[in-house]
Design an enzyme around this catalytic site. Sequence first.
Site, PDB file in Angstrom:
ATOM      1  N   VAL A  83       0.901  -1.146   0.000  1.00  0.00           N
ATOM      2  CA  VAL A  83       0.000   0.000   0.000  1.00  0.00           C
ATOM      3  C   VAL A  83       0.941   1.197   0.000  1.00  0.00           C
ATOM      4  CG1 VAL A  83      -1.691   1.314   1.329  1.00  0.00           C
ATOM      5  CG2 VAL A  83      -1.870  -1.183   1.218  1.00  0.00           C
ATOM      6  N   SER A  84       0.861   2.008  -1.053  1.00  0.00           N
ATOM      7  CA  SER A  84       1.858   3.069  -1.227  1.00  0.00           C
ATOM      8  C   SER A  84       1.776   4.109  -0.114  1.00  0.00           C
ATOM      9  CB  SER A  84       1.657   3.761  -2.567  1.00  0.00           C
ATOM     10  OG  SER A  84       1.748   2.832  -3.609  1.00  0.00           O
ATOM     11  N   ALA A  85       2.903   4.798   0.100  1.00  0.00           N
ATOM     12  CA  ALA A  85       2.958   5.842   1.120  1.00  0.00           C
ATOM     13  C   ALA A  85       2.008   6.982   0.748  1.00  0.00           C
ATOM     14  CB  ALA A  85       4.378   6.368   1.243  1.00  0.00           C
TER      15      ALA A  85
END
Length: 412
Positions: A83-85
């Site tokens: 889950v991207s930053a």
Amino acid sequence: MDAERDMAGDGVAEDGARPEALRAAMVEELRQLGAVRSDPVERAFRVVPRHLFSPEEPLMKAYGVNRSVVVKRDDDGMALSTVSAPSMQADMLEQTEVRPGMRVLEIGSGGVNAAMLAELVGSEGHVTTVDIDADVTERARRGLAESGYDQVRVVRADAEHGVADQAPYDRILVTVGVWDIPPAWLDQLAEGGRLIVPLRLRGVMRSIALERAGDRLTSRSVHPCGFVPVQGMGAREEHVALLDEDVALRFDEQQHLDTAGLSEALTTPPEQRWSGITVGSQEMIDDLTLWLTTTLPGCGMLTAKQAAVDRGLVGRPARRGVPAAVDGNSFAYRATVRTTEDERIEFGVYGHGPRGGELAEQHVDLMRQWDRQHRHGPGAVIEVRPAHTPDERVNHGLVLDRNHTRVVIFWP
Ligand SMILES: C[S@@+](CC[C@H](N)C(=O)[O-])C[C@H]1O[C@@H](n2cnc3c(N)ncnc32)[C@H](O)[C@@H]1O
């Protein structure tokens, strides 16, 4: 959609902070960082309960602005899905310029970003997210259902072929690192639509917002980014030359390399050249990196483990990866030194091997050219044309030939 409704009774961080408070602090920080730049994107971050998409992680981690959450690794421990930053998602959502009522395809599914896209397109719009991995789509579906965004369509497929039955899309947002752009993405993008794609350019990755006019895609913005590599039909291995157990040169294209000669060169003291160009320690130099990547002869990326820096084998910047000019058994890469003036950093070059000094001179000249002509300019323009485009239509820049496309990079 008011996701806030569903928040009552959700977790509390170790220090007692609630998700709402963590979200508000995250949004504040994203604004200060310049990652969130518009009110609609700010609102999307305010309302989507992102901790519901990584329920096994501490709340503080889900809301850390620069923290991505790894949800799957391969057998060697390399991340396959994250889950991207928030900072990365915010920057790309701003590049995407989503408007209410649009049809959007997201490639690579974490759930959170698709929920924010659903907020941005509103009740008249439509969001499809596609992922190659069934575990990931299952997680995304669960998170979307729990947070109240089950109108998002989740598809499991290799995105090489896009998702044709919902096309055309006004926006296609790719959230996985690619080396080429498959024809389906252009075919499924509406005329005037936008494709946002993390593209690998000679070892550096940039999130490029490309606008479609016929069969040509032209960049509107180019931002630094980092993503896991694409799997499936579009996967493409880097070519790696190990110069030492802790030092490697990485190339996007196969090339003939004198690995033994380059390894030997690494063991000799470098020729040093200093440019006189200084930057503040917080100043972004992504543009300089892209400039060197696209102008240095035989460019690869030099990467090194901390052990190599500690052994005095390479300069500190190599730890993060720096563009290196390579010729036969010689190479030259960027080095830095701290100046006494306000803690500024000066750029220089270390050259190794018989032609190390010459390559270092050339490298420093290119740095100076960037400083004079491009440092305060608009940055690179990137065009993507179909592979069959004749040379005379792409001779205005560096051309990187891919299987499906010709990528042209020029500096106005
Ligand atoms: C960085 S994650 C996606 C992040 C997500 N969009 C978010 O914002 O949290 C990248 C995803 O791309 C997926 N992926 C890799 N290759 C793919 C392909 N060929 N087609 C579709 N998905 C792919 C991976 O399984 C992984 O889940």
